[in-house]
Write an enzyme that holds these catalytic residues in place. Structure first.
Site, PDB file in Angstrom:
ATOM      1  N   HIS A   5      38.301  42.785  43.598  1.00  0.00           N
ATOM      2  CA  HIS A   5      37.988  43.217  42.238  1.00  0.00           C
ATOM      3  C   HIS A   5      37.286  42.105  41.491  1.00  0.00           C
ATOM      4  CE1 HIS A   5      38.431  44.732  38.174  1.00  0.00           C
ATOM      5  NE2 HIS A   5      38.410  45.907  38.778  1.00  0.00           N
ATOM      6  N   ASP A  31      41.555  51.914  43.918  1.00  0.00           N
ATOM      7  CA  ASP A  31      41.038  52.919  44.849  1.00  0.00           C
ATOM      8  C   ASP A  31      41.756  52.911  46.187  1.00  0.00           C
ATOM      9  OD1 ASP A  31      39.053  54.051  43.225  1.00  0.00           O
ATOM     10  OD2 ASP A  31      37.845  52.250  43.481  1.00  0.00           O
TER      11      ASP A  31
HETATM   12  N1  COA Z   1      35.295  43.384  51.674  1.00  0.00           N
HETATM   13  C1  COA Z   1      34.496  42.409  52.124  1.00  0.00           C
HETATM   14  N2  COA Z   1      34.087  41.384  51.346  1.00  0.00           N
HETATM   15  C2  COA Z   1      34.521  41.366  50.083  1.00  0.00           C
HETATM   16  C3  COA Z   1      35.366  42.357  49.557  1.00  0.00           C
HETATM   17  C4  COA Z   1      35.741  43.401  50.394  1.00  0.00           C
HETATM   18  N3  COA Z   1      36.509  44.376  49.973  1.00  0.00           N
HETATM   19  N4  COA Z   1      35.644  42.061  48.280  1.00  0.00           N
HETATM   20  C5  COA Z   1      34.994  40.933  47.983  1.00  0.00           C
HETATM   21  N5  COA Z   1      34.304  40.519  49.082  1.00  0.00           N
HETATM   22  C6  COA Z   1      33.428  39.383  49.147  1.00  0.00           C
HETATM   23  C7  COA Z   1      32.255  39.637  48.208  1.00  0.00           C
HETATM   24  O1  COA Z   1      31.230  40.395  48.859  1.00  0.00           O
HETATM   25  C8  COA Z   1      31.836  38.260  47.860  1.00  0.00           C
HETATM   26  O2  COA Z   1      31.062  37.745  48.900  1.00  0.00           O
HETATM   27  P1  COA Z   1      29.612  37.099  48.606  1.00  0.00           P
HETATM   28  O3  COA Z   1      29.891  35.940  47.727  1.00  0.00           O
HETATM   29  O4  COA Z   1      29.123  36.749  49.973  1.00  0.00           O
HETATM   30  O5  COA Z   1      28.834  38.193  47.936  1.00  0.00           O
HETATM   31  C9  COA Z   1      33.135  37.512  47.842  1.00  0.00           C
HETATM   32  O6  COA Z   1      34.061  38.263  48.604  1.00  0.00           O
HETATM   33  C10 COA Z   1      33.710  37.279  46.469  1.00  0.00           C
HETATM   34  O7  COA Z   1      33.791  38.491  45.825  1.00  0.00           O
HETATM   35  P2  COA Z   1      34.398  38.596  44.341  1.00  0.00           P
HETATM   36  O8  COA Z   1      33.604  37.718  43.429  1.00  0.00           O
HETATM   37  O9  COA Z   1      35.857  38.420  44.402  1.00  0.00           O
HETATM   38  O10 COA Z   1      34.154  40.087  44.032  1.00  0.00           O
HETATM   39  P3  COA Z   1      32.832  40.770  43.483  1.00  0.00           P
HETATM   40  O11 COA Z   1      32.984  40.826  42.016  1.00  0.00           O
HETATM   41  O12 COA Z   1      31.605  40.182  44.058  1.00  0.00           O
HETATM   42  O13 COA Z   1      32.980  42.228  44.067  1.00  0.00           O
HETATM   43  C11 COA Z   1      33.842  44.363  44.391  1.00  0.00           C
HETATM   44  C12 COA Z   1      33.937  43.091  43.560  1.00  0.00           C
HETATM   45  C13 COA Z   1      34.884  45.336  43.888  1.00  0.00           C
HETATM   46  C14 COA Z   1      32.444  44.987  44.237  1.00  0.00           C
HETATM   47  C15 COA Z   1      34.113  43.990  45.871  1.00  0.00           C
HETATM   48  O14 COA Z   1      35.385  43.458  45.973  1.00  0.00           O
HETATM   49  C16 COA Z   1      33.929  45.174  46.780  1.00  0.00           C
HETATM   50  O15 COA Z   1      32.803  45.522  47.146  1.00  0.00           O
HETATM   51  N6  COA Z   1      35.069  45.813  47.201  1.00  0.00           N
HETATM   52  C17 COA Z   1      34.998  46.946  48.061  1.00  0.00           C
HETATM   53  C18 COA Z   1      34.595  48.195  47.286  1.00  0.00           C
HETATM   54  C19 COA Z   1      35.692  48.648  46.370  1.00  0.00           C
HETATM   55  O16 COA Z   1      36.842  48.777  46.742  1.00  0.00           O
HETATM   56  N7  COA Z   1      35.312  48.940  45.103  1.00  0.00           N
HETATM   57  C20 COA Z   1      36.236  49.438  44.115  1.00  0.00           C
HETATM   58  C21 COA Z   1      36.324  48.519  42.947  1.00  0.00           C
HETATM   59  S1  COA Z   1      37.584  49.025  41.812  1.00  0.00           S
END
Ligand code: COA
Length: 452
Positions: A330, A389
């Site tokens: 998140h 989710d």
């Molecule tokens: N699977 C794989 N990698 C993940 C991840 C996941 N579920 N969640 C975070 N990461 C990775 C990100 O891609 C990021 O990598 P990067 O720096 O190479 O781009 C890193 O971990 C740090 O991420 P963070 O800053 O904590 O989160 P974010 O704000 O970039 O992304 C989401 C937040 C929600 C978009 C991301 O966690 C995600 O895509 N989750 C899966 C989809 C999902 O469940 N969405 C519902 C949201 S309520």
């Protein structure tokens, strides 16, 4: 859609190649110009773009002046969302109460809630003409597109669609809160009928039912449901209703609202955003991912098999190749997402009632192993937890709600938050949202040899 001929296909491939080359920007430039990609700073924190009194989303706490990860907290108009959901199994109309709170800033008295439910019930109808001419025409396999189309077309059925005074927008918002459940469920029935020849049964909503009860009533052929089923769905609706101004679909609403456009356009834009798998579409992806896990590792995989599968996902070798474990992570929360904690509790109760404890236990294992794996990655700068989710798809499945309706359910609920933010934007007469993009191309001389 017609496919291109073989010759044109080759030309088209060339255009795709040109498009890829022309769109690629040197990654170093983002650093050089300190671009806030995704409107985030270098620690992943959102850039401050607005103020709100509607809700507060926290994933950190400050101890002796130092910010550290903490269990997530979510407040609606100052009230902890856990209290708004309530823990008892008898509560009804929690979603309606939350909507009142989000829109009007205070908890309703019993009398105010009763009147509010009556107002919503009175708006809970769709003319036969609208159902026939809009919902039944060209039903989409993805109901989010059907939802957008229907909401946009409501514009034509409104005698005062462009008036953005608070009174008129509030009227339109309440209509949307009341009508979206019908629009979503009817779109589902139309889709099943026209794509799979299922019987088409369109049931009107019952005025004495809550939103959650009506969804189950209109969806199920026999219209029957248990108190626990309605309570769990009501809780899920409260938990998805609002999440600050920065989440993608609500920010979209702020952006579009700030241009002065009408309510239907603003809400359709939010629905478009919510559809995305990195936003509301994740609940569907979680469900598909777990199905894929079953296909590859059997009905009851042990922890090691789950770990191996999730590692494959992270390497982009399993499921959809995106490298994402859906339902995890998140932008704001760190140690936990409070919505997930509450929903997991309700999902556990439902699993017990439905004899689905084994599947629930598998989700628990995936959640634990996924968090371990994600935290052990070097570039992850903050703790990663399961988000709302993660258990919503399982919860909906246990309620017999089809996958096609997972993300529409999110929209049915989040319309309350979108409406509250749209009204807040209008009340505060915000400036048009207009960030900047730096041009990093080159200026060129247009060639002299003009073609005829
Ligand atoms: N699977 C794989 N990698 C993940 C991840 C996941 N579920 N969640 C975070 N990461 C990775 C990100 O891609 C990021 O990598 P990067 O720096 O190479 O781009 C890193 O971990 C740090 O991420 P963070 O800053 O904590 O989160 P974010 O704000 O970039 O992304 C989401 C937040 C929600 C978009 C991301 O966690 C995600 O895509 N989750 C899966 C989809 C999902 O469940 N969405 C519902 C949201 S309520």
């Amino acid at each position: 859609m017609m496919a291109l001929s073989e010759v044109l296909n080759e030309k088209f491939d060339e255009l795709v190649g040109n498009c890829m080359r022309s769109g690629a920007i040197d990654l170093n430039l983002y650093q050089e110009y300190d671009v806030k990609r995704g409107l985030r700073d270098s620690n992943g924190k959102g850039v401050l773009t607005g103020l709100t009194e509607i809700s507060d989303v926290n994933g950190f706490r400050v101890v002796n002046g130092v910010k550290e990860p903490a269990d997530g907290q979510l407040y609606y108009q100052g009230y902890d969302v856990k209290s708004v959901v309530g823990s008892g199994l008898k509560k009804r109309f929690a979603f309606e109460e939350a909507t009142y709170l989000l829109l009007f800033g205070s908890l309703p008295t019993k009398e105010q809630l009763k009147t509010f439910v009556e107002i919503l019930s009175s708006l809970q109808e769709l003319s036969g003409q609208f159902v026939r001419d809009v919902i039944m025409k060209a039903p989409s396999a993805n109901l989010m597109n059907g939802l957008q189309k229907s909401v946009l077309t409501l514009y034509s059925y409104d005698s005062n669609p462009d008036d953005i005074s608070v009174a008129n927008v509030l009227r339109q918002s309440l209509q949307l809160v009341a009508k979206l459940p019908l629009i979503a469920v009817y779109n589902y029935h139309a889709y099943r009928h026209f794509h799979f020849f299922d019987s088409l049964v369109i049931k009107p909503a019952k005025p004495e039912y809550s939103t959650a009860e009506n969804i189950l009533h209109m969806l199920r052929p026999d219209g029957q449901f248990t108190e626990l089923e309605a309570r769990v769905l009501d809780a899920a609706l409260v938990l998805h209703a609002e999440h600050g101004g920065g989440n993608n679909s609500t920010f979209t609403n702020h952006v579009v609202t700030s241009s002065g456009t009408d309510t239907y356009s603003a809400v359709a834009a939010s629905i478009a955003s919510l559809k995305g798998p990195r936003h509301g579409g994740a609940n569907l992806k979680v469900q598909q991912m777990i199905r894929d896990l079953h296909e590859h590792c059997g009905k009851t995989p042990d922890e090691e098999a789950v770990r191996a599968y999730l590692q494959k996902i992270l390497r982009g070798e399993a499921f959809d190749g995106s490298g994402l474990i859906y339902g995890m992570g998140h932008a704001v929360y760190t140690l936990s997402d409070p919505r997930e904690v509450v929903l997991k509790d309700f999902a556990g109760k439902l699993a017990k009632a439905k004899g689905m404890e084994e599947e629930f236990a598998l989700y628990n294992t995936v959640e634990k192993v996924a968090a371990d794996l994600l935290m052990s990655r070097s570039h992850v700068v903050k703790p990663v937890c399961a988000n709302v989710d993660f258990y919503s798809g399982l919860t909906y499945t246990m309620l017999g709600i089809p996958e096609e309706l997972f993300t529409p359910l999110f929209a049915i609920s989040r319309i309350s938050g979108w409406s509250a933010h749209r009204l807040e934007e209008l009340v505060n007469k915000g400036k048009i949202i207009r960030p900047a993009y730096k041009y990093v191309g080159h200026h060129r001389e247009y060639p002299n040899n003009e073609q005829e």
